[in-house]
Motif scaffolding. Sequence first.
Motif, PDB file in Angstrom:
ATOM      1  N   ARG A  29       0.832  -1.211   0.000  1.00 55.18           N
ATOM      2  CA  ARG A  29       0.000   0.000   0.000  1.00 55.18           C
ATOM      3  C   ARG A  29       0.862   1.255   0.000  1.00 55.18           C
ATOM      4  N   SER A  30       2.032   1.207   0.643  1.00 60.33           N
ATOM      5  CA  SER A  30       2.909   2.381   0.621  1.00 60.33           C
ATOM      6  C   SER A  30       3.403   2.654  -0.795  1.00 60.33           C
ATOM      7  N   TYR A  31       3.617   1.601  -1.559  1.00 55.58           N
ATOM      8  CA  TYR A  31       3.972   1.791  -2.967  1.00 55.58           C
ATOM      9  C   TYR A  31       2.798   2.357  -3.749  1.00 55.58           C
ATOM     10  N   LEU A  32       1.593   1.857  -3.472  1.00 54.26           N
ATOM     11  CA  LEU A  32       0.414   2.342  -4.191  1.00 54.26           C
ATOM     12  C   LEU A  32       0.162   3.830  -3.940  1.00 54.26           C
ATOM     13  N   SER A  33       0.551   4.314  -2.763  1.00 55.07           N
ATOM     14  CA  SER A  33       0.326   5.736  -2.477  1.00 55.07           C
ATOM     15  C   SER A  33       1.191   6.626  -3.359  1.00 55.07           C
ATOM     16  N   THR A  34       2.317   6.108  -3.858  1.00 58.95           N
ATOM     17  CA  THR A  34       3.143   6.917  -4.762  1.00 58.95           C
ATOM     18  C   THR A  34       2.515   7.044  -6.141  1.00 58.95           C
ATOM     19  N   LEU A  35       1.547   6.178  -6.460  1.00 55.02           N
ATOM     20  CA  LEU A  35       0.893   6.230  -7.775  1.00 55.02           C
ATOM     21  C   LEU A  35      -0.239   7.243  -7.833  1.00 55.02           C
ATOM     22  N   ASN A  36      -0.609   7.823  -6.679  1.00 51.82           N
ATOM     23  CA  ASN A  36      -1.674   8.823  -6.602  1.00 51.82           C
ATOM     24  C   ASN A  36      -2.978   8.337  -7.237  1.00 51.82           C
ATOM     25  N   LEU A  37      -3.420   7.153  -6.854  1.00 53.05           N
ATOM     26  CA  LEU A  37      -4.662   6.591  -7.370  1.00 53.05           C
ATOM     27  C   LEU A  37      -5.862   7.197  -6.651  1.00 53.05           C
ATOM     28  N   LEU A  38      -7.003   7.153  -7.296  1.00 58.40           N
ATOM     29  CA  LEU A  38      -8.240   7.544  -6.643  1.00 58.40           C
ATOM     30  C   LEU A  38      -8.615   6.474  -5.611  1.00 58.40           C
ATOM     31  N   LEU A  39      -9.507   6.826  -4.684  1.00 58.95           N
ATOM     32  CA  LEU A  39      -9.837   5.938  -3.570  1.00 58.95           C
ATOM     33  C   LEU A  39     -10.347   4.573  -4.043  1.00 58.95           C
ATOM     34  N   ILE A  40     -11.290   4.559  -4.968  1.00 56.52           N
ATOM     35  CA  ILE A  40     -11.880   3.297  -5.421  1.00 56.52           C
ATOM     36  C   ILE A  40     -10.826   2.421  -6.089  1.00 56.52           C
ATOM     37  N   SER A  41      -9.992   3.012  -6.922  1.00 59.86           N
ATOM     38  CA  SER A  41      -8.928   2.248  -7.581  1.00 59.86           C
ATOM     39  C   SER A  41      -7.930   1.722  -6.563  1.00 59.86           C
ATOM     40  N   ARG A  42      -7.594   2.546  -5.589  1.00 62.34           N
ATOM     41  CA  ARG A  42      -6.627   2.140  -4.567  1.00 62.34           C
ATOM     42  C   ARG A  42      -7.177   0.996  -3.730  1.00 62.34           C
ATOM     43  N   ILE A  43      -8.449   1.095  -3.299  1.00 65.52           N
ATOM     44  CA  ILE A  43      -9.070   0.028  -2.502  1.00 65.52           C
ATOM     45  C   ILE A  43      -9.161  -1.253  -3.324  1.00 65.52           C
ATOM     46  N   SER A  44      -9.530  -1.123  -4.594  1.00 69.73           N
ATOM     47  CA  SER A  44      -9.600  -2.303  -5.466  1.00 69.73           C
ATOM     48  C   SER A  44      -8.235  -2.968  -5.582  1.00 69.73           C
ATOM     49  N   ALA A  45      -7.208  -2.155  -5.729  1.00 68.57           N
ATOM     50  CA  ALA A  45      -5.849  -2.698  -5.816  1.00 68.57           C
ATOM     51  C   ALA A  45      -5.453  -3.384  -4.507  1.00 68.57           C
ATOM     52  N   VAL A  46      -5.814  -2.790  -3.381  1.00 72.12           N
ATOM     53  CA  VAL A  46      -5.487  -3.390  -2.083  1.00 72.12           C
ATOM     54  C   VAL A  46      -6.232  -4.710  -1.902  1.00 72.12           C
ATOM     55  N   ILE A  47      -7.500  -4.776  -2.323  1.00 71.17           N
ATOM     56  CA  ILE A  47      -8.256  -6.030  -2.225  1.00 71.17           C
ATOM     57  C   ILE A  47      -7.586  -7.111  -3.068  1.00 71.17           C
ATOM     58  N   PRO A  76     -11.758 -12.440   6.319  1.00 66.84           N
ATOM     59  CA  PRO A  76     -12.562 -11.627   5.397  1.00 66.84           C
ATOM     60  C   PRO A  76     -11.672 -10.643   4.640  1.00 66.84           C
ATOM     61  N   MET A  77     -11.623 -10.795   3.343  1.00 66.94           N
ATOM     62  CA  MET A  77     -10.685 -10.027   2.531  1.00 66.94           C
ATOM     63  C   MET A  77     -11.002  -8.536   2.502  1.00 66.94           C
ATOM     64  N   ILE A  78     -12.265  -8.193   2.482  1.00 65.47           N
ATOM     65  CA  ILE A  78     -12.646  -6.775   2.456  1.00 65.47           C
ATOM     66  C   ILE A  78     -12.245  -6.093   3.760  1.00 65.47           C
ATOM     67  N   ILE A  79     -12.462  -6.778   4.881  1.00 61.62           N
ATOM     68  CA  ILE A  79     -12.083  -6.213   6.177  1.00 61.62           C
ATOM     69  C   ILE A  79     -10.571  -6.016   6.239  1.00 61.62           C
ATOM     70  N   LEU A  80      -9.815  -6.989   5.750  1.00 64.11           N
ATOM     71  CA  LEU A  80      -8.357  -6.850   5.728  1.00 64.11           C
ATOM     72  C   LEU A  80      -7.928  -5.682   4.847  1.00 64.11           C
ATOM     73  N   ALA A  81      -8.559  -5.534   3.691  1.00 69.52           N
ATOM     74  CA  ALA A  81      -8.203  -4.437   2.785  1.00 69.52           C
ATOM     75  C   ALA A  81      -8.493  -3.086   3.420  1.00 69.52           C
ATOM     76  N   TRP A  82      -9.648  -2.952   4.068  1.00 72.20           N
ATOM     77  CA  TRP A  82      -9.976  -1.683   4.707  1.00 72.20           C
ATOM     78  C   TRP A  82      -9.098  -1.435   5.928  1.00 72.20           C
ATOM     79  N   THR A  83      -8.700  -2.488   6.618  1.00 73.67           N
ATOM     80  CA  THR A  83      -7.775  -2.329   7.746  1.00 73.67           C
ATOM     81  C   THR A  83      -6.436  -1.818   7.250  1.00 73.67           C
ATOM     82  N   ILE A  84      -5.953  -2.390   6.166  1.00 76.94           N
ATOM     83  CA  ILE A  84      -4.684  -1.929   5.593  1.00 76.94           C
ATOM     84  C   ILE A  84      -4.804  -0.484   5.138  1.00 76.94           C
TER      85      ILE A  84
END
Length: 164
Positions: A29-47, A76-84
């Motif tokens: 996720r720290s790498y994903l933050s350098t890509l400046n993604l929108l929230l939905i794209s970032r959450i989808s990537a984290v999931i 639960p994968m969604i809970i883990l993604a939102w926790t991250i």
Amino acid sequence: LIALAFIQTTLLTGLIGFLLIVAFGLMIRSYLSTLNLLLISRISAVIIVVIFIIGLFTLISYKLGLSEGLTITFFPMIILAWTIERMSILWEEEGPKKVFASGGGSLFVATLAYLAMDNIWIQHWVYNFLGIHLVILALVLIMGQYTGYRLTELKRFKPLAGDK
């Protein structure tokens, strides 16, 4: 939900799995933050990353013959993604100390919930007397309304009340 996953995985395996998934997820996720993604794209990537991490850990556990590691799929994968995601944002805004305090608190509550759900007496009461769920709901709603100010205000303004 994490406590329910602990029931399927056992407490120690669940704690280790949760910590590993969140740690690897936070690194990615720290790498994903350098890509400046929108929230939905970032959450989808984290999931997707969480699914990949769980699959990878399951495969490694299978290859090493660790049958306990195969139960990690119960998380639960969604809970883990939102926790991250929440921990990553907290890390950026408040620092690592807050992340460890928040994550530790969440794991502490999940562990207490697991211990309560695993207790034979609590299982008996909850399964045989369904009305107890309404009592628990009422207690949660009451606790949700309490802000802590009432007791502190009583102590604070006691000198103004006099000797009554």
